[in-house]
Motif scaffolding. Structure first.
Motif, short mmCIF file in Angstrom:
data_model
loop_
_atom_site.label_atom_id
_atom_site.label_comp_id
_atom_site.label_asym_id
_atom_site.label_seq_id
_atom_site.Cartn_x
_atom_site.Cartn_y
_atom_site.Cartn_z
N UNK A 403 0.85 -1.19 0.00
CA UNK A 403 0.00 0.00 0.00
C UNK A 403 0.89 1.24 0.00
N UNK A 404 0.66 2.13 -0.95
CA UNK A 404 1.43 3.37 -1.05
C UNK A 404 0.54 4.56 -0.77
N UNK A 405 1.10 5.54 -0.06
CA UNK A 405 0.36 6.76 0.27
C UNK A 405 1.35 7.93 0.30
N UNK A 406 1.22 8.82 -0.67
CA UNK A 406 2.08 10.01 -0.69
C UNK A 406 1.60 11.00 0.36
N UNK A 407 2.49 11.88 0.78
CA UNK A 407 2.16 12.90 1.78
C UNK A 407 2.20 14.29 1.14
N UNK A 408 1.83 15.28 1.94
CA UNK A 408 1.87 16.66 1.46
C UNK A 408 0.76 16.96 0.48
#
Length: 600
Positions: A403-408
């Motif tokens: 599972x990938x989740x970018x921030x900002x």
């Protein structure tokens, strides 16, 4: 005196390049991104919003909200004073009631939005038009400051508006009309503005995959599920990587989605607050209720809550909610209401369960078609940044999929940036390129026609004798140009040959309209059924036909008719489904044929 030197003629807009503008018109927030085709290294995000609080001026998105003041004076976005009653959720009101789930249709926010429109004698379409007009004017001002007034005036614009993939076609047409009425398609120094659509999950997927270009762990044949978790909708789309560089992908299974975005989580937590505060909630001043939701919840609990957290949250009871005798106690400490981790989980879990079920459906479909699990599930969108959402998705699927989740700001601006990359790729400009080779049709599209009778296939009640053709036909049969689940190439149109006959000695006339229909019933019906087949659009002939000038058709009785032969072409690109008529190998222009989309 020497003659006055002539100024060099200004170049045509087509030679000046193109300004591509991607617009993410969201349920709760809206964003805009743009590039100029001759300077495509950096996608720019519109900010500098007019704001009641200067803290919000440079946010990368603005609230999708409108306030109608005296004389219908409009304030929008961050410029609306927080204490003002305002119109929100209006995007969802572009849907017909039957297309809105009952729990959404009966929610407090939908009721308030309808009441606000009724109070100000506005329709949802008018409100959307008003918001888009202000969003566009602000965007044009920002673009002008960035690249100059001359460039804005003399360069062609290509606008790409994103739409939820689960939206019916009539809602897309309402958006097109709203954009037109908002002045977005007005000619700029005589140059036409191009408008196209792309689905929100495809836009999000395109920019996500573009960000992954060049990574050593991304290889041909890899599959990805992109979950675009927004304010109103959660849309999922799955791609298979055909070629890593330049990146070419194909949609590998039919996407999915539902109305289970962040606003429904907000509604759920509001119910928790009502239960905790009991009668005090109704006594509370509206500004205090708003502060609890926007400060305590939106920027605090909602963003920071994580799986396994044992932290409780104490919310002070406002002074006006106290009993009269308690108010007289000088220096008293205001009592608090405690929100436990179980309360927060109770608000989150029903919404996240729906999202996880959507993800499960996509993963299962990919495994069935490709024989392996997708490599990644990628969370994008404003709600996609949520810590607890990531924790719960990872808990359920993390053993078989990463599972990938970018921030900002990246996940929040993914859709408008992806729309820009999509248009740039289609135009063959820019260094960043993600080409979608094929898509999977989410509906079936076709025409209703009378076909030569086939006793094995056609029903007896549809049988009739055609005097012109001198043979038996079956009326009201469906010919499907495209069926749900089919792979659709963006470059290869679907074509259907058609004909009409006219009395050679009859008056000049316009041909009959062609009507295009769609259905989500699978397999699609072979006969016309108004219960499940809806009209998408009609192709209206504007050309006057002289029957004597048409090629001759002579039937078995020797009677001669004029025969109009033509082809209907259907093209697909992003969320856009386009239709055109070709005659004698040439496309009939807008003065000859007009396509009217149904908005009901």
């Amino acid at each position: 005196m020497p003659p006055t030197p002539r100024r060099s003629p200004r170049k045509l807009a087509s030679s000046q390049g193109t300004i591509i503008v991607g617009i993410d018109f969201g349920t709760t927030f809206s964003g805009v991104a743009f590039i100029w085709s001759n300077q495509v290294d950096q996608i720019e995000i519109i900010t500098s919003w007019d704001a009641d609080s200067s803290d919000n001026a440079d946010e990368c998105k603005t609230p999708t909200a409108i306030f109608y003041g005296l004389g219908n004076e409009v304030t929008w976005g961050y410029a609306i004073e927080p204490e003002k009653e305002q119109l929100k959720w209006v995007k969802l009101l572009l849907l017909n009631d039957e297309d809105i789930p009952e729990e959404v249709r009966t929610s407090d926010k939908i009721k308030k939005a309808r009441e606000y429109l009724q109070k100000h004698n506005k329709t949802a379409e008018e409100a959307v038009t008003t918001f888009l007009r202000h969003l566009w004017e602000h965007s044009i001002n920002c673009i002008t400051k960035s690249i100059s007034r001359g460039m804005v005036n003399y360069t062609q614009f290509h606008i790409v508006i994103t739409l939820p993939a689960i939206w019916p076609s009539y809602a897309r047409e309402k958006m097109r009309l709203a954009a037109e009425q908002a002045g977005m398609l007005d000619k700029r120094m005589g140059v036409e503005t191009q408008l196209t659509f792309i689905s929100e999950p495809e836009a999000a997927a395109i920019v996500t995959l573009a960000d992954m270009e060049g990574r050593f762990d991304v290889k041909d044949e890899d599959t990805f599920v992109v979950a675009d978790c927004g304010g109103g909708t959660v849309d999922l789309i799955s791609y298979k990587l055909i070629q890593a560089k330049p990146m070419i992908v194909k949609e590998c299974v039919k996407g999915s989605g539902g109305l289970c975005g962040a606003v429904f989580l907000d509604e759920s937590f509001t119910d928790v607050l009502k239960s905790k505060f009991d009668k005090k909630w109704e006594k509370m001043d509206e500004s205090n209720r708003r502060d609890i939701i926007s400060i305590q919840w939106e920027t605090g609990i909602k963003r920071n809550f994580k799986k396994g957290s044992d932290k409780s949250y104490n919310i002070r009871v406002p002074f006006e909610c106290l009993r009269a005798k308690d108010r007289r106690v000088i220096g008293m400490t205001l009592p608090t209401v405690t929100i436990t981790p179980e309360d927060v989980k109770g608000a989150f879990d029903p919404v996240i369960e729906k999202i996880n079920n959507l993800i499960d459906g996509q993963i299962s479909a990919v495994k069935e078609k490709e024989g392996v699990s997708p490599k990644y599930v990628i969370l994008v969108g404003g709600f996609g940044r949520c810590n607890y959402l990531y924790d719960r998705v990872k808990e359920r699927f993390g053993k078989e999929v990463e599972i990938l989740q970018a921030k900002g700001a990246k996940p929040w601006t993914a859709i408008c940036r992806g729309a820009v990359i999509h248009a740039a790729t289609q135009s063959g400009i820019g260094k960043v390129s993600v080409q979608v080779q094929t898509r999977v049709a989410r509906a079936s599209y076709g025409i209703c026609w009378n076909e030569p009778l086939n006793s094995r296939r056609n029903n007896h009640e549809d049988k009739y004798f055609c005097d012109i053709e001198q043979q038996y036909y079956a009326r009201n049969q469906m010919a499907w140009l495209l069926q749900e689940g089919d792979d659709v190439s963006a470059r290869k149109p679907t074509i259907r040959s058609l004909k009409q006959h006219f009395d050679r000695h009859g008056p000049m006339t316009t041909p009959e309209d062609e009507r295009i229909f769609q259905t989500n019933v699978f397999p699609p019906p072979t006969r016309w059924d108004p219960e499940v087949i809806k009209e998408l659009c009609s192709i209206k002939w504007e050309t006057i036909i002289d029957p004597e000038a048409l090629p001759k058709f002579t039937n078995q009785l020797g009677r001669v008719y004029g025969e109009l032969l033509y082809r209907c072409k259907m093209t697909c690109s992003g969320e856009s489904v386009g239709f055109a008529i070709y005659r004698d190998g040439k496309k009939e222009g807008p003065k000859s044929v007009k396509v009217d989309y149904n908005t009901c």
